[in-house]
Design a protein around this motif. Structure first.
Motif, PDB file in Angstrom:
ATOM      1  N   LYS A 154       0.674   4.864   4.103  1.00  0.00           N
ATOM      2  CA  LYS A 154       0.682   5.925   5.127  1.00  0.00           C
ATOM      3  C   LYS A 154       1.927   5.834   6.014  1.00  0.00           C
ATOM      4  O   LYS A 154       2.592   6.827   6.265  1.00  0.00           O
ATOM      5  CB  LYS A 154      -0.574   5.833   6.020  1.00  0.00           C
ATOM      6  N   SER A 155       2.200   4.605   6.475  1.00  0.00           N
ATOM      7  CA  SER A 155       3.348   4.447   7.383  1.00  0.00           C
ATOM      8  C   SER A 155       4.653   4.739   6.654  1.00  0.00           C
ATOM      9  O   SER A 155       5.573   5.339   7.234  1.00  0.00           O
ATOM     10  CB  SER A 155       3.368   3.034   7.964  1.00  0.00           C
ATOM     11  N   SER A 156       4.723   4.374   5.391  1.00  0.00           N
ATOM     12  CA  SER A 156       5.940   4.662   4.617  1.00  0.00           C
ATOM     13  C   SER A 156       6.121   6.170   4.481  1.00  0.00           C
ATOM     14  O   SER A 156       7.234   6.697   4.629  1.00  0.00           O
ATOM     15  CB  SER A 156       5.839   4.049   3.210  1.00  0.00           C
ATOM     16  N   ALA A 182       7.562   3.701  12.095  1.00  0.00           N
ATOM     17  CA  ALA A 182       6.367   2.853  12.018  1.00  0.00           C
ATOM     18  C   ALA A 182       6.648   1.623  11.160  1.00  0.00           C
ATOM     19  O   ALA A 182       7.429   1.689  10.209  1.00  0.00           O
ATOM     20  CB  ALA A 182       5.209   3.650  11.431  1.00  0.00           C
ATOM     21  N   LEU A 183       5.998   0.520  11.503  1.00  0.00           N
ATOM     22  CA  LEU A 183       6.165  -0.712  10.716  1.00  0.00           C
ATOM     23  C   LEU A 183       5.516  -0.565   9.347  1.00  0.00           C
ATOM     24  O   LEU A 183       4.409  -0.034   9.230  1.00  0.00           O
ATOM     25  CB  LEU A 183       5.487  -1.877  11.425  1.00  0.00           C
ATOM     26  N   VAL A 184       6.230  -1.058   8.328  1.00  0.00           N
ATOM     27  CA  VAL A 184       5.701  -1.040   6.962  1.00  0.00           C
ATOM     28  C   VAL A 184       5.654  -2.477   6.468  1.00  0.00           C
ATOM     29  O   VAL A 184       6.595  -3.237   6.682  1.00  0.00           O
ATOM     30  CB  VAL A 184       6.636  -0.204   6.050  1.00  0.00           C
ATOM     31  N   THR A 209      -1.403  -3.357   8.625  1.00  0.00           N
ATOM     32  CA  THR A 209      -0.166  -3.478   9.412  1.00  0.00           C
ATOM     33  C   THR A 209      -0.208  -2.596  10.659  1.00  0.00           C
ATOM     34  O   THR A 209       0.126  -3.029  11.762  1.00  0.00           O
ATOM     35  CB  THR A 209       1.052  -3.088   8.544  1.00  0.00           C
ATOM     36  N   THR A 210      -0.614  -1.332  10.471  1.00  0.00           N
ATOM     37  CA  THR A 210      -0.642  -0.408  11.610  1.00  0.00           C
ATOM     38  C   THR A 210      -1.912  -0.635  12.417  1.00  0.00           C
ATOM     39  O   THR A 210      -3.011  -0.637  11.865  1.00  0.00           O
ATOM     40  CB  THR A 210      -0.568   1.055  11.128  1.00  0.00           C
ATOM     41  N   ARG A 211      -1.761  -0.835  13.727  1.00  0.00           N
ATOM     42  CA  ARG A 211      -2.930  -1.069  14.587  1.00  0.00           C
ATOM     43  C   ARG A 211      -3.160   0.142  15.498  1.00  0.00           C
ATOM     44  O   ARG A 211      -4.143   0.834  15.387  1.00  0.00           O
ATOM     45  CB  ARG A 211      -2.710  -2.330  15.438  1.00  0.00           C
ATOM     46  N   VAL A 221       1.267  11.991  13.178  1.00  0.00           N
ATOM     47  CA  VAL A 221       0.609  10.809  13.725  1.00  0.00           C
ATOM     48  C   VAL A 221       0.217   9.869  12.581  1.00  0.00           C
ATOM     49  O   VAL A 221      -0.487  10.277  11.656  1.00  0.00           O
ATOM     50  CB  VAL A 221      -0.671  11.196  14.504  1.00  0.00           C
ATOM     51  N   ASP A 222       0.701   8.646  12.651  1.00  0.00           N
ATOM     52  CA  ASP A 222       0.331   7.620  11.665  1.00  0.00           C
ATOM     53  C   ASP A 222      -0.800   6.786  12.271  1.00  0.00           C
ATOM     54  O   ASP A 222      -0.752   6.445  13.455  1.00  0.00           O
ATOM     55  CB  ASP A 222       1.552   6.728  11.390  1.00  0.00           C
ATOM     56  N   THR A 223      -1.824   6.500  11.488  1.00  0.00           N
ATOM     57  CA  THR A 223      -2.976   5.774  12.048  1.00  0.00           C
ATOM     58  C   THR A 223      -3.205   4.448  11.314  1.00  0.00           C
ATOM     59  O   THR A 223      -2.647   4.213  10.240  1.00  0.00           O
ATOM     60  CB  THR A 223      -4.274   6.609  11.935  1.00  0.00           C
TER      61      THR A 223
HETATM   62 MG   LIG Z   1       0.539   1.580   8.347  1.00  0.00          MG
END
Ligand SMILES: [Mg+2]
Ligand SMILES: Nc1nc2c(ncn2[C@@H]2O[C@H](COP(=O)(O)OP(=O)(O)OP(=O)(O)O)[C@@H](O)[C@H]2O)c(=O)[nH]1
Length: 438
Positions: free
Chosen positions: A231-233, A244-246, A252-254, A271-273
């Motif tokens: 998702k973040s990628s 966003a961190l990958v 990884t994503t908080r 929005v990345d969740t």
């Molecule tokens: Mg993520």
């Protein structure tokens, strides 16, 4: 609303520090107030001339200013209008406004200048609303649509629709006066076709609100899905930034991460969740719950699953199914839009689908006319419904009186858009959404 006729004043520029701030005054006492606060003789004030001077409070000089007087009816509101261009900044502007109020002005209510412009027939309602749209526009395309509306493009389209309805109304009313002369079938067909075509034009314009709403308010899109599906990628690839961190590690994503972009003139918030899973910590649980709450408020959810993995169930048109990491499964038949952040596969297609969903597939009309608020949309849709009903009545040879009722409804609704026929309550509601100084 206060009765018109008194003289209103407000700060017309935004709050905060600024090189220049403008106080706007409108009403019969504008010239007298301007003369009093600048210490000029009223007869020495030149119309439409930018003058240099000072604002005084008795012996005390408050600021060095430029000022201008525009006499009725050649002003925005159609009344005498004065503007004082002072140094910006909240304290300075507040002090000068207090001086103007002490000299006999009244604090303007939200939208009161524009309302006076409307009531003095300087502008119609579509143009009043365009002013609010221009001030709030957050992309060039939104601005272009609002500027077109201010120039009267929507007004012209509505007027053309009203003309078509009036034509039909005149013909139908003639039928009431001469009921014994039954209409020849060819004439009835022509009238029916005319009503159907006018209904279609109303509906088409109403549908452009899908785009108008997206341009005006922007759209809100949330990426959701299990942990580690990419998702973040995908989020980073869509916004074109490593935001966003990958990481290969799941979870990884908080917190959710937001970013704003503009696609084809539409302001988009992505929005990345946090990835969904049965979490082993309270913090992660809380992060997942926050992501779900954020998703509930969004216009659209991207349900991301990893190519070859479990395909989530889609519930309704608010959700788009997205397969990620398609590069890992090059030969698989994937459900939804197949994407890969690695080789950028499917990203353009995904962007286009997001925009299509959020604008209800609407595009600009032939002349770039776009309806930008619900008030306009609902009346166009209502007029379309009434015209379709009129067409049905004409086809079934119903009494002309019934056709007249439908056509009159359509005309009335269209006239409400430009403000030809509109009640005070509706005006109060509409202008209260403006900000003070407009
Ligand atoms: Mg993520
Ligand atoms: N081959 C391939 N690997 C990808 C792709 N997208 C992401 N990955 C890898 O998948 C792993 C997880 O990526 P993330 O983007 O952090 O996934 P996420 O869904 O945000 O994960 P959580 O935040 O933990 O829920 C990383 O090692 C990425 O490098 C892709 O399109 N192709």
């Amino acid at each position: 609303m206060h009765p018109a006729g008194d003289t209103i004043a407000a700060i017309a520029t935004p709050l905060g520090a600024g090189g220049v701030g403008i106080i706007r005054i409108s009403g019969p006492a504008s010239a007298r107030i301007l003369a009093e606060v600048t210490g000029c003789k009223p007869e020495s004030l030149r119309e439409r001339y930018l003058d240099y001077g000072h604002v005084w409070d008795g012996e005390r000089c408050l600021d060095e200013v430029l000022f201008v007087l525009m006499r009725a009816p050649r002003s925005f509101t159609g009344e005498d209008v004065a503007e004082i261009h002072a140094h910006g900044g909240d304290a300075n502007m507040g002090m000068i406004l207090r001086r103007v109020i002490a000299a006999g002005g009244r604090h303007a209510q939200p939208g009161e200048f524009t309302r006076r412009a409307f009531e003095n027939r300087r502008i119609d309602l579509t143009r009043a609303e365009a002013i609010a749209d221009i001030v709030n526009a957050s992309s060039e395309k939104a601005l272009r649509v609002a500027q077109g509306q201010l120039r009267g493009q929507l007004r012209a389209s509505i007027d053309a629709l009203i003309d078509r309805v009036m034509e039909l109304l005149a013909e139908t009313e003639a039928g009431i006066d001469f009921p014994e002369e039954d209409l020849p079938p060819s004439e009835r067909d022509r009238q029916e076709a005319h009503a159907i075509e006018t209904a279609r034009r109303c509906q088409e314009l109403a549908a452009s609100f899908g785009l108008g709403r997206a341009l005006q308010h922007g759209i809100d899109v949330v990426l959701r899905g299990p942990v580690n599906v990419g998702k973040s990628s995908l989020f980073n690839a869509l916004i074109g930034q490593e935001r966003a961190l990958v990481h290969a590690e799941a979870g990884t994503t908080r917190d959710y991460v937001e970013a704003s972009v503009v696609w084809e003139g539409v302001p988009v918030t992505l929005v990345d969740t946090a990835g969904e899973r049965r979490a082993d910590s309270d913090v992660e649980d809380r992060g997942i719950a926050m992501g779900a709450e954020r998703a509930a408020k969004a216009d659209l959810e991207l349900l991301v699953y990893q190519a070859g993995g479990l395909v989530p169930e889609v519930a309704g048109s608010r959700q788009i199914l997205v397969a990620s990491k398609a590069d890992l499964e090059p030969s698989a038949e994937l459900v939804g839009i197949a994407t890969s952040s690695l080789d950028r596969q499917g990203l353009d297609e995904l962007r286009a689908e997001i925009l299509r969903r959020c604008t209800d597939g609407a595009s600009e009309g032939a002349e770039g006319v776009v309806v930008t608020n619900e008030r306009q949309r609902s009346r166009l849709a209502g007029a379309g419904t009434a015209l379709s009903a009129a067409a049905g009545l004409i086809a079934s040879r119903a009494p002309a009186e019934l056709v007249v009722v439908e056509l009159t409804t359509a005309r009335q609704l269209l006239a409400e858009i430009t403000g030809e026929e509109i009640g005070d309550e509706m005006l109060d509601e509409l202008f209260s959404r403006f900000c003070i100084g407009k």
